[in-house]
Design a protein around this motif. Sequence first.
Motif, PDB file in Angstrom:
ATOM      1  N   LEU A 106      45.254  42.475  35.313  1.00 20.08           N
ATOM      2  CA  LEU A 106      44.529  43.510  36.058  1.00 20.08           C
ATOM      3  C   LEU A 106      45.302  44.821  36.040  1.00 20.08           C
ATOM      4  N   ARG A 107      46.599  44.727  36.269  1.00 22.25           N
ATOM      5  CA  ARG A 107      47.438  45.937  36.326  1.00 22.25           C
ATOM      6  C   ARG A 107      47.595  46.588  34.959  1.00 22.25           C
ATOM      7  N   ARG A 108      47.328  45.833  33.902  1.00 23.34           N
ATOM      8  CA  ARG A 108      47.449  46.371  32.545  1.00 23.34           C
ATOM      9  C   ARG A 108      46.275  47.288  32.202  1.00 23.34           C
ATOM     10  N   LYS A 109      45.163  47.132  32.913  1.00 24.25           N
ATOM     11  CA  LYS A 109      43.988  47.975  32.652  1.00 24.25           C
ATOM     12  C   LYS A 109      44.325  49.430  32.955  1.00 24.25           C
ATOM     13  N   ASP A 110      43.726  50.358  32.176  1.00 26.52           N
ATOM     14  CA  ASP A 110      44.105  51.762  32.353  1.00 26.52           C
ATOM     15  C   ASP A 110      43.129  52.565  33.204  1.00 26.52           C
ATOM     16  N   SER A 111      42.113  51.896  33.788  1.00 26.63           N
ATOM     17  CA  SER A 111      41.225  52.606  34.728  1.00 26.63           C
ATOM     18  C   SER A 111      40.724  51.628  35.780  1.00 26.63           C
ATOM     19  N   ASN A 112      40.398  52.169  36.940  1.00 27.13           N
ATOM     20  CA  ASN A 112      39.925  51.312  38.034  1.00 27.13           C
ATOM     21  C   ASN A 112      38.565  50.700  37.744  1.00 27.13           C
ATOM     22  N   ILE A 113      37.724  51.408  36.990  1.00 30.29           N
ATOM     23  CA  ILE A 113      36.410  50.842  36.679  1.00 30.29           C
ATOM     24  C   ILE A 113      36.575  49.624  35.766  1.00 30.29           C
ATOM     25  N   GLU A 114      37.589  49.641  34.873  1.00 31.90           N
ATOM     26  CA  GLU A 114      37.874  48.470  34.035  1.00 31.90           C
ATOM     27  C   GLU A 114      38.392  47.317  34.890  1.00 31.90           C
ATOM     28  N   TYR A 165      37.537  46.842  38.014  1.00 32.68           N
ATOM     29  CA  TYR A 165      36.335  46.356  38.713  1.00 32.68           C
ATOM     30  C   TYR A 165      35.567  45.385  37.815  1.00 32.68           C
ATOM     31  N   ILE A 166      35.380  45.757  36.543  1.00 29.39           N
ATOM     32  CA  ILE A 166      34.644  44.911  35.593  1.00 29.39           C
ATOM     33  C   ILE A 166      35.371  43.581  35.404  1.00 29.39           C
ATOM     34  N   MET A 167      36.695  43.638  35.298  1.00 28.54           N
ATOM     35  CA  MET A 167      37.471  42.416  35.100  1.00 28.54           C
ATOM     36  C   MET A 167      37.341  41.484  36.303  1.00 28.54           C
ATOM     37  N   SER A 214      34.901  41.461  38.484  1.00 30.19           N
ATOM     38  CA  SER A 214      33.513  40.986  38.538  1.00 30.19           C
ATOM     39  C   SER A 214      33.318  39.791  37.604  1.00 30.19           C
ATOM     40  N   ALA A 215      33.936  39.872  36.425  1.00 28.50           N
ATOM     41  CA  ALA A 215      33.848  38.759  35.471  1.00 28.50           C
ATOM     42  C   ALA A 215      34.572  37.523  36.006  1.00 28.50           C
ATOM     43  N   LEU A 216      35.706  37.755  36.663  1.00 23.31           N
ATOM     44  CA  LEU A 216      36.448  36.637  37.254  1.00 23.31           C
ATOM     45  C   LEU A 216      35.623  35.962  38.354  1.00 23.31           C
ATOM     46  N   GLN A 217      34.921  36.765  39.136  1.00 22.49           N
ATOM     47  CA  GLN A 217      34.062  36.214  40.199  1.00 22.49           C
ATOM     48  C   GLN A 217      32.992  35.298  39.609  1.00 22.49           C
ATOM     49  N   ASP A 218      32.459  35.648  38.449  1.00 24.04           N
ATOM     50  CA  ASP A 218      31.467  34.810  37.759  1.00 24.04           C
ATOM     51  C   ASP A 218      32.098  33.533  37.222  1.00 24.04           C
ATOM     52  N   ARG A 219      33.329  33.659  36.732  1.00 25.38           N
ATOM     53  CA  ARG A 219      33.948  32.591  35.963  1.00 25.38           C
ATOM     54  C   ARG A 219      34.706  31.593  36.833  1.00 25.38           C
ATOM     55  N   ASN A 220      35.421  32.102  37.851  1.00 21.24           N
ATOM     56  CA  ASN A 220      36.287  31.254  38.660  1.00 21.24           C
ATOM     57  C   ASN A 220      36.347  31.832  40.073  1.00 21.24           C
ATOM     58  N   GLU A 221      35.343  31.485  40.860  1.00 17.25           N
ATOM     59  CA  GLU A 221      35.164  32.101  42.174  1.00 17.25           C
ATOM     60  C   GLU A 221      36.367  31.882  43.095  1.00 17.25           C
ATOM     61  N   ILE A 280      39.402  48.307  45.001  1.00 20.83           N
ATOM     62  CA  ILE A 280      38.685  48.114  43.735  1.00 20.83           C
ATOM     63  C   ILE A 280      37.320  47.477  43.979  1.00 20.83           C
ATOM     64  N   ILE A 281      37.282  46.419  44.800  1.00 18.28           N
ATOM     65  CA  ILE A 281      35.998  45.732  45.003  1.00 18.28           C
ATOM     66  C   ILE A 281      35.153  46.406  46.087  1.00 18.28           C
ATOM     67  N   TYR A 282      35.791  47.315  46.834  1.00 17.51           N
ATOM     68  CA  TYR A 282      35.013  48.100  47.788  1.00 17.51           C
ATOM     69  C   TYR A 282      35.434  49.562  47.689  1.00 17.51           C
ATOM     70  N   THR A 283      35.331  50.310  48.769  1.00 17.43           N
ATOM     71  CA  THR A 283      35.595  51.747  48.673  1.00 17.43           C
ATOM     72  C   THR A 283      37.073  52.018  48.389  1.00 17.43           C
ATOM     73  N   PRO A 284      37.405  52.958  47.488  1.00 18.65           N
ATOM     74  CA  PRO A 284      36.492  53.942  46.888  1.00 18.65           C
ATOM     75  C   PRO A 284      35.870  53.550  45.542  1.00 18.65           C
ATOM     76  N   ILE A 285      36.415  52.530  44.843  1.00 16.96           N
ATOM     77  CA  ILE A 285      35.988  52.279  43.459  1.00 16.96           C
ATOM     78  C   ILE A 285      34.551  51.765  43.384  1.00 16.96           C
ATOM     79  N   VAL A 286      34.086  51.086  44.444  1.00 15.19           N
ATOM     80  CA  VAL A 286      32.706  50.588  44.406  1.00 15.19           C
ATOM     81  C   VAL A 286      31.712  51.749  44.265  1.00 15.19           C
ATOM     82  N   GLY A 287      32.094  52.937  44.751  1.00 17.63           N
ATOM     83  CA  GLY A 287      31.221  54.101  44.579  1.00 17.63           C
ATOM     84  C   GLY A 287      31.036  54.432  43.108  1.00 17.63           C
TER      85      GLY A 287
END
Length: 487
Positions: A4-12, A14-16, A18-25, A42-49
């Motif tokens: 997660l920390r390797r990603k270079d943007s918060n939206i990435e 968030y996507i990661m 979200s995928a984890l939530q689908d794969r391994n709740e 990340i999963i809520y404010t501010p990135i959820v905006g």
Amino acid sequence: MEGLRRKDSNIERYIMLSALQDRNEKLYYRIASDYIEEIMPIIYTPIVGEACIEFSHIFRRAKGFYITPDDKGDLLKILDNWPEKDIRVIVITDGQRILGLGDLGANGMGIPIGKLALYTACAGIHPNQCLPVMLDVGTNNKEIREDILYLGYPKERIKGKAYFELVHEFVMAVQEKYPNALIQFEDFLTPNAYALLNIYKDKVLCFNDDIQGTAAVALAGLYATTRITKIPFPDLKIMFLGAGSAATGIADLLVLALVKEGLTKQEALDRLWFVDINGLVVSSRTDLMPHNLPYAHNHLPSNFIESIKTIKPHVLIGATGAFGAFSKEVIAIMSDLNERPVIFALSNPTSKAECTAEQAYTWSYGKAVFASGSPFDMVQFNGKEYHPGQGNNAYIFPGIGLGAIVAHASIIPDELFLTAAKTLSETVSDKNIEEGAIYPRLTEIRTISLEVALAVSEKAFDLGIARIKKPKNLRQTILDYMYDPNY
């Protein structure tokens, strides 16, 4: 977390997630619980905006229940398609006023998804018992509506009778299908938010988090500020910038809290002042909405700056969605008037905050008692560390929901929000206060939610709105109910 920390943007990130939530709740909620201060933004404010703005473009898999005007008459039947049968919490939005970002239509589904993730991470509501709902009734945002990737109902919003009939059908279908479910209304336009709350709050188990949750968090913060400013709570004079559902919801709860402290209702109203886009809310104005009228004082019209100078508030609460509304001049005037000016910049996301923590502390020369809706980092000023408090609704709504669910409450009266606010304020430690923080650390959120839930459920039994016999050990009953994401 390394990934997660390797990603270079918060939206990435968030996507990661979200995928984890689908794969391994379970792993998703383990990470959310263990690293809540890092994950919640990340999963809520501010990135959820940002995620809501991009929702149709970053969509991977459906995570909720969508209702369109074409479904009218069939909602009970369509609910049968949802795989889980024991739903306890529903978060519903129509996407018309997402945070401070406006009408995002069905892209606003990011909000119910995010709120329910916090119900699980912060209060242990089992994810299988959570249902995100999008009232997908169109959008008046032409750019979104004409986006080729837009997932929602591609028409202008329905309104009036057709709109309220669709909401009513859904609420009644929930009563039949999920009789133990709490409905949380989220990010509705102010007139609709108040209309729906007034229709249903005394009939079904529901609340509006923007109006009531925000109010309870703000009230808890105000209780805590008195430990710093030494001004007794009933003596506070409070000015709101913004007069929408969030600000008025705070004021409505403050009136109840002040009356409990021994003031008359009129004395309580006299402590609360509003300034909106057209200036001070005064009785001579003809453009006010019904929820503003109780706060319209017999006073000369004036602008924001003049209003501060003449009324001399101890507390300034921003709920405008207008970044920078608390200017250097505003903070300076508040600092001249008060030894410790209280500044609440509550608008979300961070890009909409009335001022930043650094601005509040710098412009007040370290005098400000500051809280915000979105998180700000620690600030160093004149060799001292300031830890800004985040007036995050996550301190309140998960605990309210958990308490109401365990008690099988029939409704959620205002007394439960007063109880939750008082309980939250009592979790603020002396160390928090010394650091200038008027809310506890988010790392303690599950413990806080447990205390809020216990107080709320106790109050529900006291008020006679619980639909079960009171357990012998209520704390243990709540603990036993809470979902544990540990392996």
